[in-house]
Design a protein around this motif. Sequence first.
Motif, PDB file in Angstrom:
ATOM      1  N   ALA A 121      -2.162   6.948   3.004  1.00 49.55           N
ATOM      2  CA  ALA A 121      -3.330   6.801   3.872  1.00 49.55           C
ATOM      3  C   ALA A 121      -3.062   5.868   5.046  1.00 49.55           C
ATOM      4  CB  ALA A 121      -4.516   6.279   3.065  1.00 49.55           C
ATOM      5  N   GLY A 122      -1.836   5.313   5.114  1.00 55.80           N
ATOM      6  CA  GLY A 122      -1.471   4.457   6.235  1.00 55.80           C
ATOM      7  C   GLY A 122      -1.935   3.015   6.105  1.00 55.80           C
ATOM      8  N   PHE A 123      -2.214   2.570   4.871  1.00 56.92           N
ATOM      9  CA  PHE A 123      -2.673   1.186   4.676  1.00 56.92           C
ATOM     10  C   PHE A 123      -1.554   0.208   5.030  1.00 56.92           C
ATOM     11  CE2 PHE A 123      -3.195  -2.594   1.990  1.00 56.92           C
ATOM     12  CZ  PHE A 123      -4.464  -2.979   2.374  1.00 56.92           C
ATOM     13  N   ARG A 124      -1.875  -0.820   5.810  1.00 55.66           N
ATOM     14  CA  ARG A 124      -0.859  -1.769   6.272  1.00 55.66           C
ATOM     15  C   ARG A 124      -1.167  -3.215   5.888  1.00 55.66           C
ATOM     16  NH1 ARG A 124       2.545   0.967   9.435  1.00 55.66           N
ATOM     17  NH2 ARG A 124       1.815   2.890  10.430  1.00 55.66           N
ATOM     18  N   GLY A 125      -2.178  -3.411   5.050  1.00 53.98           N
ATOM     19  CA  GLY A 125      -2.525  -4.772   4.655  1.00 53.98           C
ATOM     20  C   GLY A 125      -1.746  -5.232   3.435  1.00 53.98           C
TER      21      GLY A 125
END
Length: 320
Positions: A121-125
């Motif tokens: 989903a492109g989560f970058r945290g």
Amino acid sequence: MTEALFEIEGLSIDSTRGGARRRIVDNVTLSVEPGELYGLVGESGSGKSISMMASVGLAAAGLDVIGGEVRFSNRRRPAREQSGLRGNLSHGVSLLFQNAKGALSPFLTVARQVERALVSAGFRGHRTSELNELFRVVGLNLRDVGGKYPHQISGGQAQRVAMACALATRPALLIADEPTTALDVTTERELLRFLAETCARREMAIVLVAHNLSLVSEYCRRLSILHAGQVVESGDLGKIFASPLHPYTQGLIAAVPDVDEPRELIPLSGSVWGGPEGIDRCRFSHRCSFVTPTCEQRRPAAIFRDGRDVHCMLYEEIPS
């Protein structure tokens, strides 16, 4: 009226087996509003799951989507463009399958599977913090179950892990395809209560695919009822339960036990698929006690009556 988040218009699907072609989904239409928990109900084999899978580009091999259109969040595509519809799965639509243990990989820990959903989903945290939060939201403890494999957890826990995977993409729409299959009654109720609370808390729409009318009646405001690939009645759930119009809806409700008012249950005769093939007709005609020659000659139109659409010849000549 709120603009719909998700719409299916005129979806039709054919299946070819042994050289014989059969229309298994016929002109299915439904509309789901933002934040709504919408029910899609019918017996096994009525076309519920096939319709929803095709609406997101996951029509099974051997199925031919021949018509219809799908709109999600102002993006509109012909239902035939299955590869294009799959793009919605990465732009706001998630799935919750019937058999969670079967949907989860047996080779990865449950934490790793939810983490992969985050990455896709492109989560970058900070992943660990987000994993803890997702497991907390679905009622699990990452420390307790995160290192386990699907075969080491219960069916209810597996369904919650699958839910965490679905929520990891922060969807606007969740399609829950008979999510309580193979769960005990207590776990079934807990999961549906959780789905309803999540729907409200996250303002997420849910299409709840089910065959259990009594469960759907507790959580949905509107629903569509399918029989042999055709919608027979759709609209306000309260009105449908209070005064079902279509003979099939009447039969389904008559077969639901009521512990407060015990009565003789009346089973529906026949099976979903039956009657003459290859003609445009009401597909409930072979099971209906009100059948007329007209029912075998054409498909009934949608008649709007008392807050819902009913597809039945009985109401075509009666004033609204």
